[in-house]
Every structure is written in structure tokens, then in C-alpha cells.
Design a protein around this motif. Structure first.
Motif, PDB file in Angstrom:
ATOM      1  N   GLY A 250      -6.318 -22.821  25.384  1.00 27.42           N
ATOM      2  CA  GLY A 250      -5.455 -21.849  24.728  1.00 27.42           C
ATOM      3  C   GLY A 250      -3.911 -21.456  25.866  1.00 27.42           C
ATOM      4  N   LEU A 251      -3.026 -20.713  25.056  1.00 27.85           N
ATOM      5  CA  LEU A 251      -2.292 -19.915  25.938  1.00 27.85           C
ATOM      6  C   LEU A 251      -2.556 -18.504  26.429  1.00 27.85           C
ATOM      7  CD1 LEU A 251       1.390 -21.370  25.045  1.00 27.85           C
ATOM      8  CD2 LEU A 251      -0.690 -21.574  23.030  1.00 27.85           C
ATOM      9  N   PRO A 252      -1.996 -18.713  27.999  1.00 27.73           N
ATOM     10  CA  PRO A 252      -1.710 -17.924  28.623  1.00 27.73           C
ATOM     11  C   PRO A 252      -1.851 -15.946  27.911  1.00 27.73           C
ATOM     12  CG  PRO A 252      -0.157 -19.297  29.128  1.00 27.73           C
ATOM     13  CD  PRO A 252       0.198 -19.732  28.037  1.00 27.73           C
ATOM     14  N   SER A 253      -2.272 -15.387  28.949  1.00 26.63           N
ATOM     15  CA  SER A 253      -2.394 -14.293  27.987  1.00 26.63           C
ATOM     16  C   SER A 253      -1.304 -13.735  28.670  1.00 26.63           C
ATOM     17  CB  SER A 253      -3.683 -13.511  28.767  1.00 26.63           C
ATOM     18  OG  SER A 253      -3.924 -13.134  29.382  1.00 26.63           O
ATOM     19  N   LYS A 254      -0.592 -12.094  28.269  1.00 22.15           N
ATOM     20  CA  LYS A 254       0.374 -11.748  28.218  1.00 22.15           C
ATOM     21  C   LYS A 254      -0.383 -11.089  30.215  1.00 22.15           C
ATOM     22  CE  LYS A 254       3.504  -9.877  26.953  1.00 22.15           C
ATOM     23  NZ  LYS A 254       4.540 -11.156  26.635  1.00 22.15           N
TER      24      LYS A 254
ATOM     25  N   SER B 285      -4.724 -13.448  18.608  1.00 20.38           N
ATOM     26  CA  SER B 285      -5.761 -14.052  19.855  1.00 20.38           C
ATOM     27  C   SER B 285      -6.498 -12.515  20.803  1.00 20.38           C
ATOM     28  CB  SER B 285      -6.073 -15.085  19.954  1.00 20.38           C
ATOM     29  OG  SER B 285      -4.796 -15.323  19.287  1.00 20.38           O
ATOM     30  N   TYR B 286      -5.970 -12.785  21.458  1.00 18.91           N
ATOM     31  CA  TYR B 286      -6.169 -12.175  22.736  1.00 18.91           C
ATOM     32  C   TYR B 286      -6.418 -10.432  22.714  1.00 18.91           C
ATOM     33  CZ  TYR B 286      -4.959 -17.035  24.861  1.00 18.91           C
ATOM     34  OH  TYR B 286      -4.843 -18.096  25.273  1.00 18.91           O
ATOM     35  N   ILE B 287      -6.194 -10.004  21.868  1.00 18.38           N
ATOM     36  CA  ILE B 287      -6.545  -8.386  21.940  1.00 18.38           C
ATOM     37  C   ILE B 287      -7.756  -8.527  21.706  1.00 18.38           C
ATOM     38  CG2 ILE B 287      -6.902  -6.557  20.109  1.00 18.38           C
ATOM     39  CD1 ILE B 287      -4.102  -7.625  19.051  1.00 18.38           C
ATOM     40  N   ASP B 288      -8.843  -9.294  21.218  1.00 16.77           N
ATOM     41  CA  ASP B 288      -9.950  -9.927  21.515  1.00 16.77           C
ATOM     42  C   ASP B 288     -10.838  -9.840  22.739  1.00 16.77           C
ATOM     43  OD1 ASP B 288     -13.069 -10.257  20.066  1.00 16.77           O
ATOM     44  OD2 ASP B 288     -12.618 -12.229  20.904  1.00 16.77           O
ATOM     45  N   TRP B 289     -10.012 -10.862  23.923  1.00 16.67           N
ATOM     46  CA  TRP B 289     -10.332 -10.710  25.018  1.00 16.67           C
ATOM     47  C   TRP B 289      -9.673  -9.654  25.507  1.00 16.67           C
ATOM     48  CZ3 TRP B 289      -8.861 -16.691  26.697  1.00 16.67           C
ATOM     49  CH2 TRP B 289      -9.894 -17.404  25.983  1.00 16.67           C
ATOM     50  N   GLY B 290      -9.463  -9.045  25.239  1.00 14.93           N
ATOM     51  CA  GLY B 290      -9.499  -7.909  26.211  1.00 14.93           C
ATOM     52  C   GLY B 290     -10.772  -7.152  26.056  1.00 14.93           C
ATOM     53  N   GLY B 291     -10.870  -7.331  24.245  1.00 13.86           N
ATOM     54  CA  GLY B 291     -12.349  -6.078  24.239  1.00 13.86           C
ATOM     55  C   GLY B 291     -13.494  -6.623  25.219  1.00 13.86           C
ATOM     56  N   HIS B 292     -13.241  -7.897  25.022  1.00 12.29           N
ATOM     57  CA  HIS B 292     -14.779  -8.915  25.739  1.00 12.29           C
ATOM     58  C   HIS B 292     -14.855  -8.784  27.652  1.00 12.29           C
ATOM     59  CE1 HIS B 292     -16.276 -10.382  21.895  1.00 12.29           C
ATOM     60  NE2 HIS B 292     -15.370 -11.252  21.987  1.00 12.29           N
TER      61      HIS B 292
ATOM     62  N   LEU C 296      -5.668  -5.381  26.456  1.00 11.00           N
ATOM     63  CA  LEU C 296      -5.557  -5.112  25.533  1.00 11.00           C
ATOM     64  C   LEU C 296      -4.159  -4.181  25.082  1.00 11.00           C
ATOM     65  CD1 LEU C 296      -8.718  -3.001  23.642  1.00 11.00           C
ATOM     66  CD2 LEU C 296      -6.297  -2.221  23.920  1.00 11.00           C
ATOM     67  N   LYS C 297      -4.110  -3.502  26.075  1.00  4.16           N
ATOM     68  CA  LYS C 297      -2.568  -2.929  25.659  1.00  4.16           C
ATOM     69  C   LYS C 297      -1.827  -3.570  25.294  1.00  4.16           C
ATOM     70  CE  LYS C 297      -0.832  -0.877  29.342  1.00  4.16           C
ATOM     71  NZ  LYS C 297      -0.760   0.428  30.424  1.00  4.16           N
ATOM     72  N   GLN C 298      -1.415  -4.596  26.652  1.00  5.68           N
ATOM     73  CA  GLN C 298      -0.384  -5.908  26.550  1.00  5.68           C
ATOM     74  C   GLN C 298      -0.088  -6.956  25.650  1.00  5.68           C
ATOM     75  OE1 GLN C 298       1.257  -7.327  30.036  1.00  5.68           O
ATOM     76  NE2 GLN C 298       0.309  -6.127  31.563  1.00  5.68           N
ATOM     77  N   GLU C 299      -1.918  -7.090  25.004  1.00  6.62           N
ATOM     78  CA  GLU C 299      -1.234  -7.637  23.965  1.00  6.62           C
ATOM     79  C   GLU C 299      -0.987  -7.324  22.850  1.00  6.62           C
ATOM     80  OE1 GLU C 299      -2.552 -11.280  23.467  1.00  6.62           O
ATOM     81  OE2 GLU C 299      -2.130 -10.971  25.786  1.00  6.62           O
ATOM     82  N   VAL C 300      -2.052  -6.070  22.175  1.00  5.92           N
ATOM     83  CA  VAL C 300      -1.629  -5.187  20.212  1.00  5.92           C
ATOM     84  C   VAL C 300       0.455  -5.177  21.179  1.00  5.92           C
ATOM     85  CG1 VAL C 300      -1.857  -2.421  20.074  1.00  5.92           C
ATOM     86  CG2 VAL C 300      -3.541  -3.930  20.722  1.00  5.92           C
TER      87      VAL C 300
ATOM     88  N   GLN D 272      -8.112   0.383  18.624  1.00  4.08           N
ATOM     89  CA  GLN D 272      -6.393  -0.776  19.319  1.00  4.08           C
ATOM     90  C   GLN D 272      -4.987  -0.809  18.641  1.00  4.08           C
ATOM     91  OE1 GLN D 272      -9.631  -1.226  18.456  1.00  4.08           O
ATOM     92  NE2 GLN D 272     -10.732  -3.140  19.830  1.00  4.08           N
ATOM     93  N   ILE D 273      -5.741  -0.578  17.870  1.00  2.00           N
ATOM     94  CA  ILE D 273      -3.787  -0.680  17.414  1.00  2.00           C
ATOM     95  C   ILE D 273      -3.584   1.403  17.794  1.00  2.00           C
ATOM     96  CG2 ILE D 273      -2.516   0.685  15.041  1.00  2.00           C
ATOM     97  CD1 ILE D 273      -4.824  -1.659  13.655  1.00  2.00           C
ATOM     98  N   SER D 274      -3.909   2.412  17.981  1.00  2.00           N
ATOM     99  CA  SER D 274      -3.723   3.722  18.165  1.00  2.00           C
ATOM    100  C   SER D 274      -2.838   3.234  19.800  1.00  2.00           C
ATOM    101  CB  SER D 274      -4.771   4.468  18.829  1.00  2.00           C
ATOM    102  OG  SER D 274      -4.781   4.535  16.855  1.00  2.00           O
ATOM    103  N   THR D 275      -3.448   2.326  20.948  1.00  2.00           N
ATOM    104  CA  THR D 275      -2.737   1.986  21.845  1.00  2.00           C
ATOM    105  C   THR D 275      -1.104   2.110  21.797  1.00  2.00           C
ATOM    106  OG1 THR D 275      -3.254   0.329  21.939  1.00  2.00           O
ATOM    107  CG2 THR D 275      -4.801   1.085  22.660  1.00  2.00           C
ATOM    108  N   ALA D 276      -0.404   0.941  21.078  1.00  2.00           N
ATOM    109  CA  ALA D 276       1.173   1.441  20.597  1.00  2.00           C
ATOM    110  C   ALA D 276       1.346   2.470  20.620  1.00  2.00           C
ATOM    111  CB  ALA D 276       0.347   0.563  19.249  1.00  2.00           C
ATOM    112  N   PHE D 277       0.328   3.502  20.223  1.00  2.00           N
ATOM    113  CA  PHE D 277       1.267   5.110  20.120  1.00  2.00           C
ATOM    114  C   PHE D 277       1.802   5.593  20.960  1.00  2.00           C
ATOM    115  CE2 PHE D 277       0.252   3.621  15.720  1.00  2.00           C
ATOM    116  CZ  PHE D 277       1.266   4.216  14.753  1.00  2.00           C
TER     117      PHE D 277
END
Length: 370
Positions: A214-218, A251-258, A265-269, A47-52
Motif C-alpha cells: 500500500g501507499l504510506p498513510s498520512k 483506505s486507511y480510515i479503516d486502518w486508523g480504527g483497527h 483516523l483524523k488525518q485520513e478522514v 469518523q465523518i464527525s471528526t472532519a467537523f
């Protein structure tokens, strides 16, 4: 002779300057240490790698020099959940899956916020989920199961947390027991807002509950809430001129995975990394602060792999040499080791490979200047 006298005077001035400089550093070391803990829920190395790969700038993750890894099993399951994972961070003890602030024997354990409050610390929580959700709840509540949101909300009222921002309004105002915990917090000298991140009242504790859940996701249109809430919390806690502990959850990096949703996932990271940049700037201005960045677990068994394009005419697949794809193994948590990044005073304590509950103990080692 005059030249020699001038040299001696310059040398004495230099010695005096160096001595003063050393003294100021010593005073800084003796000041209580501010603690910022950033948790990217479900954020593993991939997930962290997606930022790169998908960010427009060099990720803020690249600024860290002190990096380690944690092992995440709970006492009941090899694959943990957010409740047991966050409780390990908040109490220094591993516990069973779904537990919030409780030992493996279902007994309440003091959280890091409760322990630091006794030392004169302020406390703050920022989350994109309900403030009663597993990760934020583990830092102030004591319940046997993470789904007991209304019970967690009761503990929020008792907690005396100085600042919080997130969702979860329904668990305070629209409860099955018909209690109005929102009014109870106001009676306890809180300024609350359920509409926007308004200016804080420095003479009160401050809470922001901007959604029933929860708040909206990205991908649902969330704008700059994560950065704005984090900055607001830092400004408030800093202006109070007392040491603080602040937990910030992406919080929603997890939701991207689920959801096995690569775009989410990309936008939340990337949003997490943007908030991380803001916090790193704060550290540079306030060096008497420790920042720890990690995750409770990984979600999705994510990997970064080759990207392919399919020719519409022939149906043939060919590799895109300049692109990568985000791949999911499944929609559940995994047992992969989780990275830990640290910056500031005591950050060297977070190198190596260790159990997730050691995060708590390493924080206190840093506070005690060891």
C-alpha cells in the motif's frame, strides 16, 4: 401601437429562450450518466464527525442534501468485511465474508464495471492500498477469498479497466508463479508507471502502481497522492469523451480504527474530505454525473466524546469545554448503520434506509433516468 408590438416581440423572445433552455436540459438527461463512487473504508458517522471537529474549514460533507443509511450484514456474518461489503456495491448481491465478486454460492457475478463496459462505459479505480485489495478487487475480480492477491491480479489483466492508481506492484511483478503481469499489461496497450503519477497517454489505458504493497498513510508522510490520482483519473476519463464509472477508496480510515489510532483516523478522514471537495467541484462543472459517497462498514466502534486534561500537580481531571476526544470501543468492525451521501443526477434515489447491495440497483435506476 409600437409599444404593444415591442412587448409582443419581447414575450416571443422570452418564450423561445425558455423553450431552448428546456430542450438543452432534456438532451442532458438523455446523455449517459457518469458515475463516481467514493468509499471511505471503515468510515462510520463518528469518523465523518471528526472532519467537523478537527478540520480548519467547513467539511465538504456539509454540501450534501440527499443523505441515507445502509445496513451492512453479509450472508454469513452480521458484521461484514470489506470484501463482502464492496461486492454488495459492485454486484448488487450480498455475499459471504471474504468473497470477491462471487455469489453466496461461490459463483462469479458480473460486476458493475463489467456490466457498464458492455454499455460503452470506461472504468477507473483509485485506492491507497494494493489495487488487488478487497475493495478495489471486488469491482473487477472473482475469487473465493480476499487474500488471493495473485489471482486477483490475474483478473486485473483480464478486466480492461481503463485507469487505475494505487499500490500492489509486487502482485504483478514479483509473483510466486514468476509471471510478469506488468509486462502483460504493457502488451495490452497500457501505459504503466511505478515511480510517479506521470501524464497519462490518451491513446492508451493507464495504470499507476507506486508501491509494492500500500501507499504510506498520512501519518507516515503521504502527501497529495489521493487528490492527485483522483484528479488524474477524472481528467483522463473526461478527455476520452465517453461515460465512465470511477471508484475512489479512502483506505486507511479503516486502518486508523483497527490500530485504535485517533491521529491516523483524523488525518485520513480530513484527506478523504479534501478529495471529496475536488470531486464535488467536478460535479458542478459536469452536472451529468452522479456521485455516491459511503463506506463498506465502520471500524473501531468510534465515538466522539468529552476531552479531559489532567492537572500534573494534583492528578485531578477536568473537562476541556472546547475540545472533543476520539474514543474506540475495540479494534474490529462494527455493525452500525453507514451514511450514504449523493449529489448529481439521480441523487434523490439514495435517500432512506436500505441494504448495502441496493447501492448498485440505485445507481442503475439513476442511469436509466428513473
Amino acid at each position: 401601437m409600437k409599444k404593444i408590438t415591442k412587448i409582443i416581440l419581447l414575450s416571443l423572445v422570452s418564450i423561445f429562450y425558455i423553450g431552448c433552455k428546456k430542450k438543452s436540459v432534456k438532451v442532458s438527461q438523455e446523455e449517459p450518466l457518469n458515475i463516481i463512487l467514493m468509499i471511505g473504508d471503515g468510515m462510520g458517522l463518528a469518523q465523518i464527525s471528526t472532519a467537523f471537529y478537527f478540520g480548519e474549514k467547513i467539511p465538504n460533507f456539509e454540501q450534501f442534501k440527499n443523505i441515507g443509511f445502509i445496513k451492512t450484514p453479509s450472508t454469513s456474518h452480521t458484521i461484514t468485511d470489506s470484501a463482502a461489503g464492496a461486492t454488495a456495491f459492485s454486484t448488487g448481491q450480498k455475499t459471504y465474508k471474504r468473497s470477491i465478486g462471487m455469489s453466496k454460492d461461490s459463483l462469479p457475478i458480473p460486476t458493475i464495471i463489467e456490466t457498464l463496459q458492455e454499455k460503452g462505459y470506461q472504468s477507473g479505480l483509485v485506492s491507497l492500498t494494493p489495487i488487488t485489495h478487497a475493495t478495489p478487487g471486488a469491482f473487477y475480480a472473482h475469487v473465493k477469498d480476499r487474500d488471493l492477491h495473485e489471482d486477483i491480479a490475474l483478473d486485473l489483466v483480464k478486466s480492461n479497466v481503463d485507469f487505475f492508481a494505487g499500490g500492489g506492484l509486487k502482485y504483478l511483478k514479483h509473483r510466486s508463479d514468476e509471471k510478469d503481469l506488468y509486462a502483460e499489461l504493457i502488451a495490452k496497450n497500457y501505459q504503466l508507471d511505478s515511480v510517479k503519477l506521470s501524464k497519462y497517454d490518451i491513446n492508451k489505458k493507464n495504470g499507476y502502481l507506486l508501491a509494492d504493497e500500500g501507499l504510506p498513510s498520512k501519518t507516515e508522510g503521504r502527501k497529495s497522492f489521493f487528490q492527485d490520482a483522483t484528479q488524474l483519473g477524472l481528467d483522463y476519463l473526461t478527455e476520452k469523451e465517453k461515460p465512465f464509472f470511477l471508484m475512489i477508496e479512502g483506505s486507511y480510515i479503516d486502518w486508523g480504527g483497527h490500530a485504535m489510532d485517533a491521529e491516523l483516523l483524523k488525518q485520513e478522514v480530513l484527506d478523504f474530505d479534501k478529495t471529496l471537495g475536488l470531486v464535488l467541484k467536478y460535479i458542478k462543472k459536469h452536472p451529468n454525473t452522479l456521485l455516491v459517497v459511503t463506506a463498506d462498514h465502520e471500524t473501531g466502534g468510534v465515538s466522539i466524546g468529552k476531552s479531559y486534561v489532567i492537572d500534573e500537580k494534583t492528578g485531578e481531571r477536568s473537562e476541556e469545554v472546547d475540545n472533543v476526544s476520539i474514543n474506540f470501543n475495540n479494534d474490529q468492525h462494527s455493525g452500525t448503520l453507514i451514511p450514504v451521501f449523493a449529489e448529481g443526477r439521480g441523487s434523490e434515489n439514495f435517500r432512506g434506509i436500505y441494504e448495502n447491495n441496493e447501492i448498485y440497483h440505485k445507481i442503475f435506476k439513476s442511469i436509466n433516468n428513473k
